[in-house]
Design a protein around this motif. Structure first.
Motif, PDB file in Angstrom:
ATOM      1  N   ILE A 317      11.404   3.195  -2.332  1.00 29.28           N
ATOM      2  CA  ILE A 317      11.014   2.627  -1.037  1.00 29.28           C
ATOM      3  C   ILE A 317      10.117   3.601  -0.272  1.00 29.28           C
ATOM      4  CG2 ILE A 317      11.924   1.893   1.200  1.00 29.28           C
ATOM      5  CD1 ILE A 317      14.361   0.779  -0.352  1.00 29.28           C
ATOM      6  N   ARG A 318      10.386   4.900  -0.404  1.00 30.96           N
ATOM      7  CA  ARG A 318       9.542   5.880   0.279  1.00 30.96           C
ATOM      8  C   ARG A 318       8.094   5.793  -0.217  1.00 30.96           C
ATOM      9  NH1 ARG A 318      11.781  11.257  -0.793  1.00 30.96           N
ATOM     10  NH2 ARG A 318      13.083  11.008   1.056  1.00 30.96           N
ATOM     11  N   VAL A 319       7.912   5.693  -1.541  1.00 32.89           N
ATOM     12  CA  VAL A 319       6.550   5.580  -2.080  1.00 32.89           C
ATOM     13  C   VAL A 319       5.916   4.260  -1.642  1.00 32.89           C
ATOM     14  CG1 VAL A 319       5.180   5.412  -4.197  1.00 32.89           C
ATOM     15  CG2 VAL A 319       7.014   7.086  -4.039  1.00 32.89           C
ATOM     16  N   ALA A 320       6.717   3.178  -1.644  1.00 36.20           N
ATOM     17  CA  ALA A 320       6.182   1.879  -1.235  1.00 36.20           C
ATOM     18  C   ALA A 320       5.763   1.876   0.231  1.00 36.20           C
ATOM     19  CB  ALA A 320       7.227   0.792  -1.474  1.00 36.20           C
ATOM     20  N   PHE A 321       6.516   2.589   1.082  1.00 41.60           N
ATOM     21  CA  PHE A 321       6.212   2.631   2.513  1.00 41.60           C
ATOM     22  C   PHE A 321       5.080   3.597   2.841  1.00 41.60           C
ATOM     23  CE2 PHE A 321      10.537   1.253   4.502  1.00 41.60           C
ATOM     24  CZ  PHE A 321      10.455   0.052   3.842  1.00 41.60           C
ATOM     25  N   TRP A 322       5.132   4.800   2.224  1.00 45.54           N
ATOM     26  CA  TRP A 322       4.249   5.877   2.677  1.00 45.54           C
ATOM     27  C   TRP A 322       3.300   6.392   1.600  1.00 45.54           C
ATOM     28  CZ3 TRP A 322       5.559   4.524   7.072  1.00 45.54           C
ATOM     29  CH2 TRP A 322       6.876   4.444   7.496  1.00 45.54           C
ATOM     30  N   PHE A 344       2.813   0.994   4.885  1.00 43.36           N
ATOM     31  CA  PHE A 344       3.856   0.419   5.722  1.00 43.36           C
ATOM     32  C   PHE A 344       3.295  -0.727   6.563  1.00 43.36           C
ATOM     33  CE2 PHE A 344       6.614   0.168   9.422  1.00 43.36           C
ATOM     34  CZ  PHE A 344       7.884   0.310   8.885  1.00 43.36           C
ATOM     35  N   SER A 345       2.110  -0.515   7.094  1.00 36.97           N
ATOM     36  CA  SER A 345       1.479  -1.544   7.933  1.00 36.97           C
ATOM     37  C   SER A 345       1.139  -2.795   7.124  1.00 36.97           C
ATOM     38  CB  SER A 345       0.216  -0.982   8.586  1.00 36.97           C
ATOM     39  OG  SER A 345       0.521   0.108   9.422  1.00 36.97           O
TER      40      SER A 345
END
Length: 655
Positions: A317-322, A344-345
């Motif tokens: 999720i961290r890679v997907a978000f940021w 994220f946007s």
């Protein structure tokens, strides 16, 4: 005759303990933390109600079974490690490890009965304080604080805390291992059967005469209109206190931390699993998601039913978000460089909980947290659903789990002992599986062997499910078991799961103009169409030839493999740039050439041509067995020759 549990020495169901009171408040905080410093006594005769206070410091598992949790709000502690209590703390208290000793205070929080293990909608209200009258503040009928006074003035900070045990739980927030070691040597903690082997060598000859320092907490609103949520406040305190002093395991920190937005996302996923699935075995549940992982992965024993962990999902999720903008390219290793907010946007839009700096993304407002949970379920939840349900080989894994449960429940095919340990160690949610599997205590060895046999039964059932799906018989089943096991060992890695998430992101970015909804639908449908036999090659020969290790930084390679097997061929171009085929040809060609040179041979033109033909055929076989579209053989032939020529030009050690 012993006083029944929950009834004070006075017989009234209320205890009164003396100590020192105080308040801890941060600037502009929403809540005040009230505390009372006192002690627990190992002797009823000497300690009175202080002995009953000690008895009340039960582990969380005695108040609510983790397997019965329907809301992770009640997750307030790490799992109890009985081996640590019996082998380290009990001997310490008995003077076997030091001549001088001390335990820092246990931190416990007062909660109305009905708060722990109950969904939020069903909880009673949290007690509110009355005005100070005669030196006494009442918190409904649950507890009260009497300030000792003289001539109308507080006598220092001395006072008495009265707790109605019929209406109030005393929940250990920090120090449950110390508390239960002390309770064990004092004779007011009797381990239940599943935990008894850990205490086989813990002999108590003479109870200690020590007192156990205890700090009791409760909360009050510091701002008008703010509702006290003791579970949320307690979890935030637990994470802060424990990661300031002695770190809690990474997985448990992720599940407890609701302020960091990535951990909040993972917490939301597990909260929904607890509410909708629990340990029911229907698809991905808390066992398959390794809910009770209470140690770092390097020290962890994971049951073979495990498909993911809180740590794996946090990275994904961290890679997907940021993720860095370089993730949009056909790179082969995780890019360096700081995180950005652009991804994220794309997923959530310009939400108001997105700050200017991603480094400080923490949601401290409870209303914003709940809004994000709703947003996450709607916009990113389908990605996780696709990951854990779209591939056909996962159906076989879930079927094997169901068949094992059915077998264990049938007295004609199994034993009561196996069913008991299946329930306690796998479905208990208290980390017992890892506790026994990592233990070297002789008393734990029989249980450890039984758990190993259950693991084997599951793996055998899973292999048979593949055998039926592939319609294999006789020689066709040879070596199937290790290949099947490799499928799930590779699937249950941070690298693959991050690669799957970024496959959806890549498709959204490069095909659907950042429309994640369409990308999820497309990737899910294509994943569902991949036959089981293709996945066997994907996670075995294809992975070994292209990825090699399971280094988390190799997730872009898993993404490129998925783009290949899901037939997103348009992303690679006619020159095969970025394709796994091109890299596999180079890697294999280098391996053959260096092997020849190390053996004293020479790289002549004829040998290079033969190596090139061999390598291209090997790669062609892999692509055929995963249903992928091989780039033009002539292109790959030239890649192989160029790699050999580059090796020939490299200086030797003698040069």
């Amino acid at each position: 005759m012993a006083t029944p549990k929950g009834i004070a020495a006075s017989g009234t169901g209320e205890i009164a303990v003396n100590g020192q009171w105080g308040t801890f408040t941060l600037n502009d905080a929403d809540f005040d933390v009230h505390y009372f410093q006192t002690f627990g006594s190992p002797s009823r005769e000497r300690g009175g109600d202080h002995f009953e206070l000690l008895r009340q410091l039960e582990p969380m598992r005695s108040r609510v079974k983790a397997s019965a949790l329907k809301d992770l709000d009640s997750l307030l502690q790490r799992d109890l490690c009985d081996e640590r209590i019996a082998e380290e703390l009990v001997p310490y208290l008995l003077g076997k490890k030091a001549r001088v000793g001390f335990f820092p205070p246990i931190v416990a929080v007062l909660m109305p009965k009905g708060f722990v293990g109950v969904p939020a909608a069903e909880r009673p209200h949290y007690p509110t304080p009355s005005n100070l009258s005669g030196g006494v503040v009442n918190y409904d009928r649950n507890w009260s604080l009497r300030r000792f006074r003289e001539d109308g003035h507080d006598l220092g900070r001395l006072g008495q805390l009265r707790i109605n045990l019929h209406l109030t739980d005393i929940v250990v927030l920090d120090g449950q291992h110390r508390a239960n070691a002390f309770r064990y040597v004092a004779g007011c903690f009797e381990p239940e059967d599943p935990y008894r082997p850990f205490y086989a060598s813990a002999r108590i000859m003479r109870p200690p005469s020590s007192d156990l320092p205890i700090t009791v907490l409760w909360f009050a609103s510091a701002k008008r209109g703010r509702v006290v949520s003791p579970n949320h406040i307690s979890r935030e305190l637990f994470v802060t206190v424990n990661n300031t002093v002695r770190k809690v395991s990474e997985a448990r920190t992720v599940l407890l931390d609701e302020v960091d937005i990535v951990s909040l996302a993972v917490n939301t996923f597990y909260r929904d699993l607890a509410r909708e699935r629990g340990f029911d075995g229907r698809g991905l549940d808390l066992l398959a998601a390794c809910f009770d992982l209470d140690r770092d992965l390097t020290d962890a024993w994971l049951p073979p039913m495990t498909l993911t962990t809180p740590i794996h999902l946090r990275r994904m999720i961290r890679v997907a978000f940021w993720g860095n903008t370089k993730c949009d390219k056909l790179i082969e290793r995780a890019p360096r460089g700081g995180p950005t907010t652009s991804r994220f946007s794309k997923i959530f839009g310009r939400a108001s909980y997105l700050p200017a700096s991603v480094q400080s993304l923490r949601i401290t407002d409870s209303d914003l947290r709940e809004r994000f949970r709703v947003d996450f379920r709607r916009k990113f939840g389908p990605v996780l659903q696709s990951l854990f349900s779209s591939a056909r080989f996962l159906d076989l894994h879930y079927q094997a789990r169901e068949h094992l449960a059915e077998k264990l429940g049938d007295s004609r095919r199994s034993t009561p002992e196996k069913l008991t340990w299946w329930t306690n160690a796998y479905l208990g949610g208290e980390g017992l599986y890892g506790g026994y599997m990592s233990s070297d205590l002789p008393a734990c060895a029989p249980v450890k062997r039984l758990l190993e046999s259950l693991d084997e039964e599951f793996r055998d059932l899973r292999t048979k499910a593949f055998q039926r799906a592939l319609r294999l018989k006789g020689e066709g089943t040879k070596d199937l078991r290790p290949r099947v096991d490799q499928v799930f060992e590779s699937f249950a890695t941070e690298a693959f799961q991050t690669g799957f998430g970024m496959t959806i992101d890549f498709v959204a970015c490069n095909r659907y103009r950042d429309n994640w909804k369409k990308a999820v639908r497309d990737v899910t449908a294509r994943t569902r169409r991949v036959p089981v036999e293709h996945w066997l090659t994907f996670f075995n020969e294809f992975r070994e030839a292209y990825v090699g290790s399971v280094d988390p930084a190799t997730w872009p390679r898993f993404r490129n493999m998925l783009l290949t097997v899901l037939h997103y061929d348009e992303f690679f171009g006619r020159a095969a740039e970025g394709t796994p085929a091109r890299t596999m040809v180079r890697q294999r060609m280098r391996e053959l050439c260096l092997g020849l040179l190390d053996g004293g041979g020479q790289l002549r033109t004829g040998r290079i041509a033969r190596f090139a033909n061999q390598v291209v055929e090997e790669v062609r076989a892999i692509y055929t067995n995963v249903g992928g579209k091989l780039p033009r053989p002539a292109v790959l032939q030239q890649v192989a020759v160029d790699e050999a020529e580059a090796i020939r030009r490299e200086p030797t050690a003698d040069e």
